[in-house]
Scaffold this motif. Structure first.
Motif, PDB file in Angstrom:
ATOM      1  N   ASN A  24       1.557   3.616  -3.445  1.00  0.00           N
ATOM      2  CA  ASN A  24       1.120   5.014  -3.345  1.00  0.00           C
ATOM      3  C   ASN A  24       2.294   5.965  -3.567  1.00  0.00           C
ATOM      4  N   SER A  48      -2.942   4.081 -11.629  1.00  0.00           N
ATOM      5  CA  SER A  48      -3.737   4.550 -10.498  1.00  0.00           C
ATOM      6  C   SER A  48      -5.009   3.727 -10.338  1.00  0.00           C
ATOM      7  N   LEU A  49      -5.660   3.411 -11.443  1.00  0.00           N
ATOM      8  CA  LEU A  49      -6.890   2.612 -11.388  1.00  0.00           C
ATOM      9  C   LEU A  49      -6.611   1.188 -10.920  1.00  0.00           C
ATOM     10  N   SER A  98      -5.758   1.241  -7.215  1.00  0.00           N
ATOM     11  CA  SER A  98      -6.989   1.515  -6.460  1.00  0.00           C
ATOM     12  C   SER A  98      -7.868   0.273  -6.375  1.00  0.00           C
ATOM     13  N   SER A  99      -7.920  -0.489  -7.464  1.00  0.00           N
ATOM     14  CA  SER A  99      -8.753  -1.703  -7.461  1.00  0.00           C
ATOM     15  C   SER A  99      -8.205  -2.779  -6.531  1.00  0.00           C
ATOM     16  N   ASN A 115      -7.120  -2.235  -3.579  1.00  0.00           N
ATOM     17  CA  ASN A 115      -7.694  -1.892  -2.269  1.00  0.00           C
ATOM     18  C   ASN A 115      -6.782  -2.315  -1.116  1.00  0.00           C
ATOM     19  N   TYR A 116      -5.517  -1.991  -1.214  1.00  0.00           N
ATOM     20  CA  TYR A 116      -4.539  -2.430  -0.222  1.00  0.00           C
ATOM     21  C   TYR A 116      -4.858  -1.927   1.188  1.00  0.00           C
ATOM     22  N   ASN A 128       0.833  -1.203   0.000  1.00  0.00           N
ATOM     23  CA  ASN A 128       0.000   0.000   0.000  1.00  0.00           C
ATOM     24  C   ASN A 128       0.871   1.258   0.000  1.00  0.00           C
TER      25      ASN A 128
END
Length: 201
Positions: free
Chosen positions: A48, A91-92, A95-96, A98-99, A44
């Motif tokens: 990021n 980015s998508l 985001s998918s 979901n860390y 995560n």
């Protein structure tokens, strides 16, 4: 000595073996899920960081390309478009995954399993023999619920928990390093901009 366990009589020594097995299994699961939580949290943070680096460098490079069109060669404009699309796709995808939510769920799971392991460890000294069977069944159900409350850990997490080197742990190390490897792109983008900026002062 026997205790009554709903439908049948259960020998206390046999029941104690089951309690010991539950304690051992819960402790092993706790260690593996603790490693899983660490792994997902690292992913995560690292992804990021990589996304922030890519977005920042792409923006800076785009500004440089506008001010000095030759900064990235004749194909600079096309490069900026490609990088913008790649940044959006990355980015998508991240985001998918979901860390953040997965790490929180794994944290709650391993903490509850740790509690179950400790309760099972102390059960023989804190629970009367005539209540041992009932409390064991309750604890067994709580363990099953805690297991299902989040995704399962992977083989590499288990191997790392017991300090065992394997192909799984090596592959996982490569996956963990991937976000940091992608930071090469922002660095390469910023080098021409920095050279142009300081040479122009």
């Amino acid at each position: 000595m026997f205790v009554y366990n709903r439908r049948k009589l259960v020998a206390v020594p046999l029941l104690r073996q089951k309690v010991a097995l539950l304690e051992s299994r819960a402790y092993s699961t706790y260690r593996a899920r603790l490693e899983a939580h660490k792994r997902i949290t690292r992913l995560n943070i690292s992804w990021n960081t990589a996304l922030v680096g890519l977005a920042t460098s792409t923006t800076v490079a785009a500004v440089g390309q506008l001010v000095y069109p030759g900064m990235y060669g004749s194909g600079g404009n096309a490069l900026m478009v490609v990088l913008a699309v790649l940044s959006l796709v990355a980015s998508l995808v991240v985001s998918s995954m979901n860390y953040g939510a997965r790490a929180r769920a794994m944290e709650a799971s391993y903490k509850r399993i740790q509690q179950i392991s400790l309760l099972a460890e102390r059960m023989e000294t804190t629970i009367p023999s005539d209540q041992l069977a009932r409390r064991f069944e309750e604890l067994q159900r709580e363990y099953e619920i805690a297991i299902e409350s989040s995704e399962n850990h992977v083989t590499a997490d288990h191997h790392k928990a017991i300090n065992q080197k394997s192909w799984e742990t090596r592959n996982q190390s490569v996956l963990n390093a991937l976000p940091y490897i992608t930071l090469v792109v922002p660095v390469l983008l910023l080098v021409p901009f920095v050279n142009w900026f300081f040479n122009g002062i």
